[in-house]
Design a protein around this motif. Sequence first.
Motif, PDB file in Angstrom:
ATOM      1  N   TYR A   1      12.149  13.599 -24.497  1.00 47.83           N
ATOM      2  CA  TYR A   1      13.334  12.783 -24.247  1.00 47.83           C
ATOM      3  C   TYR A   1      12.972  11.296 -24.242  1.00 47.83           C
ATOM      4  O   TYR A   1      13.660  10.484 -24.871  1.00 47.83           O
ATOM      5  CB  TYR A   1      13.975  13.196 -22.922  1.00 47.83           C
ATOM      6  N   LEU A   2      11.892  10.937 -23.581  1.00 49.03           N
ATOM      7  CA  LEU A   2      11.465   9.544 -23.558  1.00 49.03           C
ATOM      8  C   LEU A   2      11.097   9.076 -24.965  1.00 49.03           C
ATOM      9  O   LEU A   2      11.427   7.950 -25.354  1.00 49.03           O
ATOM     10  CB  LEU A   2      10.291   9.340 -22.597  1.00 49.03           C
ATOM     11  N   ASP A   3      10.438   9.914 -25.736  1.00 53.14           N
ATOM     12  CA  ASP A   3      10.113   9.553 -27.125  1.00 53.14           C
ATOM     13  C   ASP A   3      11.386   9.232 -27.905  1.00 53.14           C
ATOM     14  O   ASP A   3      11.443   8.239 -28.635  1.00 53.14           O
ATOM     15  CB  ASP A   3       9.363  10.691 -27.823  1.00 53.14           C
TER      16      ASP A   3
ATOM     17  N   ASP B   1      21.105  19.564  -7.127  1.00 49.41           N
ATOM     18  CA  ASP B   1      20.009  19.674  -8.091  1.00 49.41           C
ATOM     19  C   ASP B   1      20.241  18.759  -9.295  1.00 49.41           C
ATOM     20  O   ASP B   1      19.319  18.089  -9.767  1.00 49.41           O
ATOM     21  CB  ASP B   1      19.861  21.123  -8.560  1.00 49.41           C
ATOM     22  N   ARG B   2      21.464  18.724  -9.778  1.00 51.51           N
ATOM     23  CA  ARG B   2      21.784  17.862 -10.923  1.00 51.51           C
ATOM     24  C   ARG B   2      21.547  16.396 -10.594  1.00 51.51           C
ATOM     25  O   ARG B   2      21.181  15.613 -11.468  1.00 51.51           O
ATOM     26  CB  ARG B   2      23.225  18.077 -11.381  1.00 51.51           C
ATOM     27  N   THR B   3      21.729  16.026  -9.341  1.00 50.63           N
ATOM     28  CA  THR B   3      21.481  14.641  -8.934  1.00 50.63           C
ATOM     29  C   THR B   3      20.045  14.251  -9.243  1.00 50.63           C
ATOM     30  O   THR B   3      19.776  13.158  -9.746  1.00 50.63           O
ATOM     31  CB  THR B   3      21.776  14.459  -7.432  1.00 50.63           C
TER      32      THR B   3
ATOM     33  N   LEU C   1      16.386  11.487 -15.596  1.00 53.84           N
ATOM     34  CA  LEU C   1      16.712  11.147 -16.979  1.00 53.84           C
ATOM     35  C   LEU C   1      17.225   9.715 -17.100  1.00 53.84           C
ATOM     36  O   LEU C   1      16.902   9.006 -18.057  1.00 53.84           O
ATOM     37  CB  LEU C   1      17.734  12.140 -17.535  1.00 53.84           C
ATOM     38  N   GLY C   2      18.003   9.288 -16.118  1.00 56.83           N
ATOM     39  CA  GLY C   2      18.470   7.900 -16.117  1.00 56.83           C
ATOM     40  C   GLY C   2      17.321   6.922 -15.984  1.00 56.83           C
ATOM     41  O   GLY C   2      17.324   5.848 -16.599  1.00 56.83           O
TER      42      GLY C   2
END
Length: 176
Positions: A88-90, A136-138, A144-145
């Motif tokens: 994801y970072l890539d 959990d999504r938090t 990811l943010g």
Amino acid sequence: MPRRSGRTREDIREVALELIAERGFEQTSFRDIAERLDITKQAVQYHFSSKDALIDELIRPMIVDLEAFLGEATEAGAERPRLILELYLDLLHRHRQILQGLIRDHSALARHDVIHTLLHERSGLDELLVGTRPADRTRAIVALGGLQDCAVLLADVPLAEYRRSAVDSALRALTP
């Protein structure tokens, strides 16, 4: 500085990305692109019928890469969060200029329906990593943010200089 590579369309795309990252979508004109390339505004218009057409073409690779990434992430499974976060970072780093432009100009996000696409795809990634419970999504949202912020705020820094630290931090955010 004029660019004369013989790849006018690609040169227009490259310069547009640079200017959009610096100024945002609305503050970048065909004239600005033409001046930086030392070509006419009409030459830019020959390759792109409108600014929206250019922006759509600049955004499309990020959306295509995001969809491909989600396939890879699903294959990797939630058991391999480090790999998912690295991939994801890539992706974010690869598309950092368009992300900078989107952050600078929210109206372009809405006009090109990028918000819906990005939020939908991010929600799927959140759920893959941690499930559907809001608590959990938090954690996934923060992780990811944070990676997105790194790609945008460290846009001029080589990825190798911050990749490990960013992914380690995101992993800690994912851990309950």
